[in-house]
Design a protein around this motif. Sequence first.
Motif: not given
Length: 296
Positions: A199-211
Amino acid sequence: MGESKNNTLGFTGRIRGAGVTFYRRGGKTYARVSTRTAPNMQSVKQFINRERMRHSIALWHCFYSSDKPLMETSGSMTAYNAFLRANSALPTVYLTKQQARQGAALLMPGMVVSEGRLPAVEYDFAVLESGERVVLTNLLTGIDESETQELTIGCNDDLRQLLCSSNRNPQLMTGDKVRFYRFEQRIQDDCPTVKISCCELALDNDPRQNPALRNWQFFSHEGRLAIGGADDENTGWAVVLFGEKEQSASTQRVVTTCRLYEQYTTDEALTQAAESYGNVEKPSLLTPDIPERRHE
């Protein structure tokens, strides 16, 4: 005009197992029979080196293409070659020819999953008061150290606010990516395999849910980020930091309590694997000592 003859040797086919090769010369077909009875014979040392390489390659193929290890390279070296080099010091495991064909792989503590210049994320196992085991990192959450709190992380912005607010983790920068790896050792029909989830997450303000986050559980424990669901002794974990600006990763290794690999490092495992290939010199160190007869 003189007649031109074609004397070029041309390969046409082979009967495997019989040692027969067909080729053409001067318009005629010839058959050549090989007299070699032990093809591609290899020493024990050669076999051990090849087993080490085969297993590193198998580990690489356990990663999905989108989640391949982040390796810093230079010159003509690829991430694949950098991964093989980085893991060349792992213990050698001996797998039979059939197991190798089935993609056998073993979860190894200390396996390198990323390599680069960024600060390493530190982590190890810890146990909560409830008795649940977690993977505790050194990433600060800003939550009171005396509290253990389950976290709700569903998108990039959730993780950014947790880790980047108030500059509590100065090694992290907006836009960096945090990749969470989970490794599961499996074995079926005498063939061990490793399943890898990422699972990879970017440290930005993207509010979209990550499945991909649906199967992950996080806590704040002792004021630091922890990964839940780590009770299974046959799982392994890694957390990788990747910087977009630097185009580099942190150097990270797998932490696991799985020890299945140890039974594949023995002399018995070496003998069994070598015999399955049929072209390895018998390991002299495993040959039973035959006492010399004493002449009375």
